[in-house]
Scaffold this motif. Structure first.
Motif, short mmCIF file in Angstrom:
data_model
loop_
_atom_site.label_atom_id
_atom_site.label_comp_id
_atom_site.label_asym_id
_atom_site.label_seq_id
_atom_site.Cartn_x
_atom_site.Cartn_y
_atom_site.Cartn_z
N ALA A 1 4.44 5.39 10.51
CA ALA A 1 4.01 5.09 8.93
C ALA A 1 2.97 4.00 8.85
O ALA A 1 3.07 2.82 8.76
CB ALA A 1 4.33 5.89 7.87
N ILE A 2 2.00 4.08 8.27
CA ILE A 2 1.20 3.18 7.82
C ILE A 2 0.86 2.97 6.47
O ILE A 2 0.42 3.78 6.14
CB ILE A 2 0.05 2.86 8.83
CG1 ILE A 2 -0.04 3.07 9.56
CG2 ILE A 2 -1.36 1.96 8.24
CD1 ILE A 2 -1.16 3.47 10.84
N VAL A 3 0.81 1.85 5.62
CA VAL A 3 0.14 1.78 4.65
C VAL A 3 -0.53 0.53 4.27
O VAL A 3 -0.27 -0.80 5.25
CB VAL A 3 1.88 1.05 2.93
CG1 VAL A 3 0.79 1.03 1.88
CG2 VAL A 3 3.05 2.43 3.53
N ALA A 4 -1.45 0.47 3.82
CA ALA A 4 -2.67 0.47 4.04
C ALA A 4 -3.25 -0.59 2.37
O ALA A 4 -3.34 0.62 1.55
CB ALA A 4 -3.96 0.57 4.63
N SER A 5 -3.89 -1.84 1.97
CA SER A 5 -4.55 -2.40 1.93
C SER A 5 -5.95 -1.85 1.51
O SER A 5 -5.99 -0.84 2.05
CB SER A 5 -4.60 -3.68 1.28
OG SER A 5 -5.41 -4.26 2.60
N ASP A 6 -6.87 -1.31 -0.12
CA ASP A 6 -8.31 -1.10 -0.11
C ASP A 6 -8.79 -1.66 1.09
O ASP A 6 -10.33 -1.24 0.67
CB ASP A 6 -8.46 -0.95 -1.36
CG ASP A 6 -8.36 -1.97 -2.37
OD1 ASP A 6 -8.32 -3.14 -1.58
OD2 ASP A 6 -8.13 -1.80 -3.47
N ASP A 7 -8.65 -3.14 0.82
CA ASP A 7 -9.96 -4.15 1.60
C ASP A 7 -9.78 -3.92 3.01
O ASP A 7 -10.03 -4.71 3.95
CB ASP A 7 -9.51 -5.35 1.62
CG ASP A 7 -8.13 -5.32 1.83
OD1 ASP A 7 -7.65 -5.60 2.05
OD2 ASP A 7 -8.30 -7.34 1.63
N ALA A 8 -8.55 -2.90 3.94
CA ALA A 8 -8.45 -3.16 5.13
C ALA A 8 -9.48 -2.52 6.07
O ALA A 8 -9.81 -1.34 5.74
CB ALA A 8 -7.04 -2.25 5.09
N THR A 9 -9.62 -2.66 7.40
CA THR A 9 -10.59 -1.90 7.72
C THR A 9 -9.53 -1.57 9.48
O THR A 9 -8.70 -2.96 10.11
CB THR A 9 -11.62 -2.60 8.20
OG1 THR A 9 -11.07 -4.10 8.95
CG2 THR A 9 -12.87 -2.36 6.81
N PHE A 10 -10.29 -0.82 10.42
CA PHE A 10 -9.47 -0.47 11.88
C PHE A 10 -10.28 -0.21 12.52
O PHE A 10 -11.73 0.36 12.66
CB PHE A 10 -8.66 0.50 11.43
CG PHE A 10 -7.40 0.33 10.62
CD1 PHE A 10 -6.26 -0.01 10.95
CD2 PHE A 10 -7.82 0.94 9.01
CE1 PHE A 10 -4.84 0.52 9.91
CE2 PHE A 10 -7.14 0.26 8.03
CZ PHE A 10 -5.74 0.39 8.46
N GLY A 11 -10.22 -1.25 13.94
CA GLY A 11 -12.00 -1.05 14.50
C GLY A 11 -10.71 -2.01 16.37
O GLY A 11 -9.78 -2.67 16.64
N LEU A 12 -11.63 -0.93 17.10
CA LEU A 12 -11.45 -1.91 18.35
C LEU A 12 -12.92 -2.38 19.07
O LEU A 12 -13.58 -2.16 19.29
CB LEU A 12 -11.19 -0.82 19.51
CG LEU A 12 -9.38 -0.82 19.36
CD1 LEU A 12 -9.09 0.79 20.94
CD2 LEU A 12 -8.73 -1.24 20.05
N PRO A 13 -13.12 -4.05 18.83
CA PRO A 13 -14.20 -4.96 19.00
C PRO A 13 -13.88 -5.34 20.98
O PRO A 13 -14.80 -6.15 21.56
CB PRO A 13 -14.50 -6.18 18.41
CG PRO A 13 -12.71 -6.52 18.39
CD PRO A 13 -11.95 -4.83 17.72
N GLU A 14 -13.07 -4.21 21.18
CA GLU A 14 -13.25 -5.31 23.23
C GLU A 14 -13.81 -5.25 23.47
O GLU A 14 -14.75 -6.05 24.44
CB GLU A 14 -11.81 -3.95 23.36
CG GLU A 14 -11.01 -3.89 22.64
CD GLU A 14 -10.09 -4.34 22.66
OE1 GLU A 14 -9.44 -4.81 22.94
OE2 GLU A 14 -10.45 -5.28 21.06
N LEU A 15 -14.93 -3.73 23.72
CA LEU A 15 -16.46 -4.01 24.45
C LEU A 15 -17.78 -5.47 23.91
O LEU A 15 -18.69 -6.13 25.34
CB LEU A 15 -16.81 -2.97 24.38
CG LEU A 15 -16.89 -1.55 25.10
CD1 LEU A 15 -17.42 -0.48 25.05
CD2 LEU A 15 -16.02 -1.96 26.53
#
Length: 251
Positions: A118-132
């Motif tokens: 489960a995930i609880v997040a703050s309102d400033d959280a961002t999620f991503g994959l800058p792998e490339l």
């Protein structure tokens, strides 16, 4: 600095990561995190683990600078294996894992939260994959557990991020709260889980993992093979060498 474990309440273990300035973990940091999560889950008094971080963001992935200053492929192999162990430790943890995410959650951070229960997040959280943009591949396995397939592909190819609110709409984030309320919100969910019978909650975790439609260990390991291929071909170094440069910032 490093990985620490505490017991904020009965039945709850809090595993916290602190690698300033941005929680980009070195090779040994991934192994330390894996060991801490496994140990917390193996403790018979623990019925829920909360995974959190201090500082500017939850996780910025691997320490690219460590990779750049290490000759040969030792750092790459170490990061691959360390990430694999840390992600697997979260997934295989004997009790549910609640990820408390603030700020940025990138690269390896997606591997951690994608394997959490489960995930609880703050309102400033961002999620991503800058792998490339970093000369790497991987963790699409875990991003696919957070967003629908076509959105996962678009985010992966563009290196864009999604907000906590967007993930909440997709059902992968349990709650979004102001940043100052994140610790309490994560503990609130963990407390509800930890109120269950310890033996039964372990059986429930094993049962749910057993019916998972995707083998996340095999799938992620498959992705890592392409990361290594990119390094052997030289394209990874070419892209990685722009990391933090003016050229990268303008691209």
């Amino acid at each position: 600095m490093g990985v620490s474990t505490s017991a904020p309440e009965e039945g709850i273990a809090l595993v916290s990561v602190d690698y300033p300035p941005v929680n980009a973990l070195p090779v040994q940091g991934w192994y330390a995190l894996a060991a801490a999560v496994r140990a917390a889950g193996a403790d018979p008094s623990v019925r829920c683990v909360v995974l959190s971080a201090t500082g500017r963001g939850f996780n910025a992935g691997v320490d690219i600078k460590e990779m750049q200053r290490t000759a040969g492929h030792d750092a790459l192999i170490g990061a691959n294996r360390g990430c694999y162990e840390a992600f697997a430790a979260v997934y295989d943890c004997e009790v549910p894992v609640v990820a408390a995410v603030h700020g940025f959650c990138l690269g390896g951070g997606i591997g951690l939260v994608g394997n959490a229960d489960a995930i609880v997040a703050s309102d400033d959280a961002t999620f991503g994959l800058p792998e490339l943009d970093r000369g790497a591949l991987g963790a699409a396995t875990h991003l696919a557990r957070l967003v629908p397939q076509h959105l996962m592909r678009a985010l992966y190819y563009t290196s864009r991020t999604a907000t906590a609110q967007e993930l909440h709409r997709h059902g992968s984030v349990w709650r979004v709260v102001p940043r100052e309320q994140l610790p309490d919100a994560a503990l609130e969910l963990a407390r509800e889980i930890a109120a269950k019978d310890g033996t039964l909650i372990r059986l429930a975790k094993a049962a749910i993992n057993g019916i998972d439609p995707v083998d996340v260990r095999r799938s992620y390991r498959f992705e890592q093979g392409f990361t290594f291929e990119a390094n052997l071909s030289g394209v990874a170094d070419r892209v990685r060498d722009t990391f933090g440069t003016e050229k990268e910032q303008q691209s």
